[in-house]
Design an enzyme around this catalytic site. Structure first.
Site, PDB file in Angstrom:
ATOM      1  N   HIS A 197     102.534 -12.720 -36.340  1.00  0.00           N
ATOM      2  CA  HIS A 197     102.758 -11.364 -36.575  1.00  0.00           C
ATOM      3  C   HIS A 197     104.207 -10.786 -36.108  1.00  0.00           C
ATOM      4  O   HIS A 197     104.808  -9.843 -36.650  1.00  0.00           O
ATOM      5  CB  HIS A 197     101.737 -10.404 -35.778  1.00  0.00           C
ATOM      6  CG  HIS A 197     101.755  -9.026 -36.028  1.00  0.00           C
ATOM      7  ND1 HIS A 197     101.536  -8.578 -37.277  1.00  0.00           N
ATOM      8  CD2 HIS A 197     102.089  -7.723 -35.136  1.00  0.00           C
ATOM      9  CE1 HIS A 197     101.733  -7.262 -37.213  1.00  0.00           C
ATOM     10  NE2 HIS A 197     102.039  -6.907 -35.984  1.00  0.00           N
ATOM     11  N   ASP A 198     104.848 -11.612 -34.915  1.00  0.00           N
ATOM     12  CA  ASP A 198     106.087 -11.039 -34.568  1.00  0.00           C
ATOM     13  C   ASP A 198     107.298 -11.428 -35.626  1.00  0.00           C
ATOM     14  O   ASP A 198     108.295 -11.299 -35.397  1.00  0.00           O
ATOM     15  CB  ASP A 198     106.177 -11.714 -33.194  1.00  0.00           C
ATOM     16  CG  ASP A 198     105.815 -11.164 -32.055  1.00  0.00           C
ATOM     17  OD1 ASP A 198     105.329  -9.786 -32.329  1.00  0.00           O
ATOM     18  OD2 ASP A 198     105.744 -11.530 -30.945  1.00  0.00           O
TER      19      ASP A 198
ATOM     20  N   SER B  57     104.080  -3.685 -38.777  1.00  0.00           N
ATOM     21  CA  SER B  57     102.887  -3.638 -37.942  1.00  0.00           C
ATOM     22  C   SER B  57     102.339  -2.208 -37.982  1.00  0.00           C
ATOM     23  O   SER B  57     102.222  -1.720 -39.274  1.00  0.00           O
ATOM     24  CB  SER B  57     103.277  -3.910 -36.574  1.00  0.00           C
ATOM     25  OG  SER B  57     102.241  -4.083 -35.841  1.00  0.00           O
TER      26      SER B  57
ATOM     27  N   ASP C 269     100.229 -14.916 -39.730  1.00  0.00           N
ATOM     28  CA  ASP C 269      99.826 -13.755 -39.129  1.00  0.00           C
ATOM     29  C   ASP C 269      98.394 -13.761 -38.989  1.00  0.00           C
ATOM     30  O   ASP C 269      97.615 -13.617 -39.925  1.00  0.00           O
ATOM     31  CB  ASP C 269     100.379 -12.675 -39.683  1.00  0.00           C
ATOM     32  CG  ASP C 269     100.232 -11.512 -39.021  1.00  0.00           C
ATOM     33  OD1 ASP C 269      99.632 -11.322 -37.961  1.00  0.00           O
ATOM     34  OD2 ASP C 269     100.917 -10.151 -39.344  1.00  0.00           O
TER      35      ASP C 269
ATOM     36  N   ARG D 133      97.868  -7.069 -22.263  1.00  0.00           N
ATOM     37  CA  ARG D 133      98.977  -7.459 -22.862  1.00  0.00           C
ATOM     38  C   ARG D 133      98.912  -8.879 -23.266  1.00  0.00           C
ATOM     39  O   ARG D 133      99.277  -9.500 -24.262  1.00  0.00           O
ATOM     40  CB  ARG D 133     100.028  -7.271 -21.940  1.00  0.00           C
ATOM     41  CG  ARG D 133     101.352  -7.690 -22.877  1.00  0.00           C
ATOM     42  CD  ARG D 133     101.596  -6.916 -24.133  1.00  0.00           C
ATOM     43  NE  ARG D 133     102.996  -7.113 -24.424  1.00  0.00           N
ATOM     44  CZ  ARG D 133     103.627  -6.431 -25.486  1.00  0.00           C
ATOM     45  NH1 ARG D 133     103.124  -5.440 -26.230  1.00  0.00           N
ATOM     46  NH2 ARG D 133     104.790  -6.656 -26.050  1.00  0.00           N
TER      47      ARG D 133
END
Length: 527
Positions: A508-509, A245, A471, A314
């Site tokens: 993405h995680d 990232s 992603d 968030r």
């Protein structure tokens, strides 16, 4: 007698026909059978107004009894207000909340000033870091691990901090980052809030918190600070620079800035320059945070932190961290309780998930750090032109600082001078772009020449580039761009791995969760 007369008068008044004033004349509502032509026209023209007037009177009468529908409940807002009240009470009794420390770390204090790319200066700074594995005699087995945006240096548990780290399963004896072979160092970046100098730190010049007096940062600034730590530890050359990232961006930057001091490079779910979609998403997060009145232009440390803005920021970020197909499998269209009336507060399972993610994070990370570090990500560009511009700025600022009287104030030297224009910004097409902006964009399948020139210093570095098809924040085409750019420099030792949606739906995680594919690729690359 007076009361009796009053009652009779009221009764007489109530029994009289009502009179309506039209065109300056009074018309008795019950006795008149004709309406003047002018009044008919006026009534026709004002039909809607007359209807609304009657509706308003009916609503007024209804308000005296009972509403058509019950008022909606907002438990999510009640909880928000309750949290503010709790934080305020705690702030008054024990000092401002919260503390962002994540456990015991090692600390490196650099007494030498750090000149930043956009003209700011840190007179001195701290770097919080943690290590795993033993450093060999010649210090040639060191791996520098770069973090994501909001991660601390706590990538793996230690004797003094046994809490599992954010890459707990990836680090250890025989692991992807094998502590039997390597000495791993992970830092909290400058600008962060987990021990390294950032906006919540004390400015040595006046003894007050930096807040938004903290200077604008770049990824390269963060890397230069990390290499000051390596200098202090006596590490002349890294075995590898590894990151995912934001860390994937820094990993590349480390090689570009210090090509002789980096052996090999691993960039996972990163990029060589930020693209508009990711900039837009981070901009939105910053905006909702800055719109929270409690943000107070960054000076909130003696009061209630902007937890509502942080929670929303968030939640927006979490939307970009995972993939739609994964959420379809995990949540579908299910509601938290299908037997209850739908609500405007979190109701669907996906909403409750986002709400929980935002609530959990809103007091765990300094809001100002989010602003500064995310902006540094937006500014990231390893193209030759961007590097040249940064180098010119740094040269000018070094000259300015060296010629300045030591007693002269530096206030305003690196301040923001951006002002909003009188008319909205207009889209500016790039050179040689079509004049008709509605035309389809033509994709280029060759790496940009500017980027090839910018990464030419990595021609001889073995490189691992990993991307994930699901992603949406750092899309797989950006990792393909890195790999093709490195090959464009003449690098023949580039390993590119792309995980399709059939392999990973974590978006993405994935770099935090996919031990088999991402961890396995990294282990094979490091050897």
């Amino acid at each position: 007698m007076n009361s009796t007369r009053s009652m009779i008068a009221c009764a007489r008044t109530a029994s009289k026909p009502s009179k309506l004033v039209l065109g300056g004349k009074q018309w008795a509502g019950k006795t008149s059978t004709k309406t003047p032509a002018s009044s008919q026209i006026r009534n026709h023209q004002n039909g809607r107004r007359t209807f609304h007037a009657h509706g308003s009177r009916k609503s007024s009468l209804a308000g005296l009894s009972e509403a058509s529908n019950p008022a909606m409940a907002f438990p999510c807002l009640d909880a928000l207000e309750s949290k503010s009240a709790t934080l305020e009470a705690r702030s008054l009794s024990s000092g401002p909340e919260p503390s962002y420390t994540s456990g015991v770390t090692q600390n490196y204090h650099c007494h030498d000033s750090l000149l930043l790319d956009w003209g700011g200066v840190l007179p001195e700074f701290d770097i919080a870091y943690e290590t795993w594995g033993k450093m060999n005699a010649d210090k040639s087995n060191v791996i520098l691990l770069h973090t994501g945006l909001s991660a601390s240096s706590h990538a793996h548990s230690t004797k003094v901090n046994t809490k599992p780290g954010w890459w707990e399963k990836f680090i250890g004896p025989g692991g992807c980052l094998d502590t039997n072979k390597y000495h791993i160092i992970c830092t909290n970046v400058i600008g962060g809030c987990y021990g390294s100098t950032g906006p919540s730190s004390i400015d040595p010049a006046d003894g007050k918190r930096y807040a938004t007096r903290f200077p604008i940062l770049t990824m390269e600034d963060m890397v230069r600070a990390q290499f000051r730590l390596l200098d202090g530890l006596g590490v002349l050359k890294l075995y590898a620079s590894v990151g995912a990232s934001m860390g994937g961006m820094q990993s590349l930057a480390a090689g570009v800035l210090f090509p002789e001091r980096v052996g090999r490079i691993a960039s996972i779910s990163g990029c060589a320059r930020s693209h508009p979609y990711s900039i837009a998403m981070r901009h939105t997060q910053r905006q909702v945070l800055m719109m929270d009145p409690k943000w107070n232009r960054g000076f909130y440390y003696d009061g209630i932190p902007p937890h509502a803005g942080m929670k929303l920021a968030r939640e927006i970020a979490t939307v970009t961290y995972r993939s739609g197909p994964e959420w379809e499998q995990r949540f579908g269209r299910r509601r938290a309780d299908s037997n209850k009336q739908p609500a405007l507060c979190p109701d669907f399972l996906i909403e409750t998930y986002l709400d929980h993610a935002g609530e959990k994070f809103c007091l765990e990370y300094d809001p100002n750090s989010l602003l500064y570090v995310s902006k540094a990500m937006d500014l990231f560009d390893l193209g030759a032109e961007a590097q040249r511009a940064a180098s010119n700025r740094r040269s000018a600022n070094i000259e300015r600082l060296s010629s300045r009287n030591p007693d002269q104030s530096s206030a305003g030297q690196a301040s923001c001078t951006l002002t909003l224009p009188d008319s909205p910004y207009e889209e500016q097409p790039e050179e040689n772009a079509p004049n008709d902006l509605s035309e389809p964009v033509k994709q280029s399948f060759t790496p940009p020449r500017d980027l090839v020139l910018g990464l030419k210093g990595l021609r001889d570095h073995p490189a691992l580039v990993v991307g994930v098809g699901s992603d949406i924040l750092f899309p797989a085409w950006q990792q393909r761009e890195i790999a093709e750019t490195l090959r464009g420099t003449g690098n023949t030792n580039v390993t590119h791995v792309e995980l399709g949606e059939d392999v990973s739906l974590f978006g993405h995680d994935s770099f935090l969760l996919d031990l088999e594919h991402i961890g396995g690729s990294l282990k094979g690359f490091l050897g």
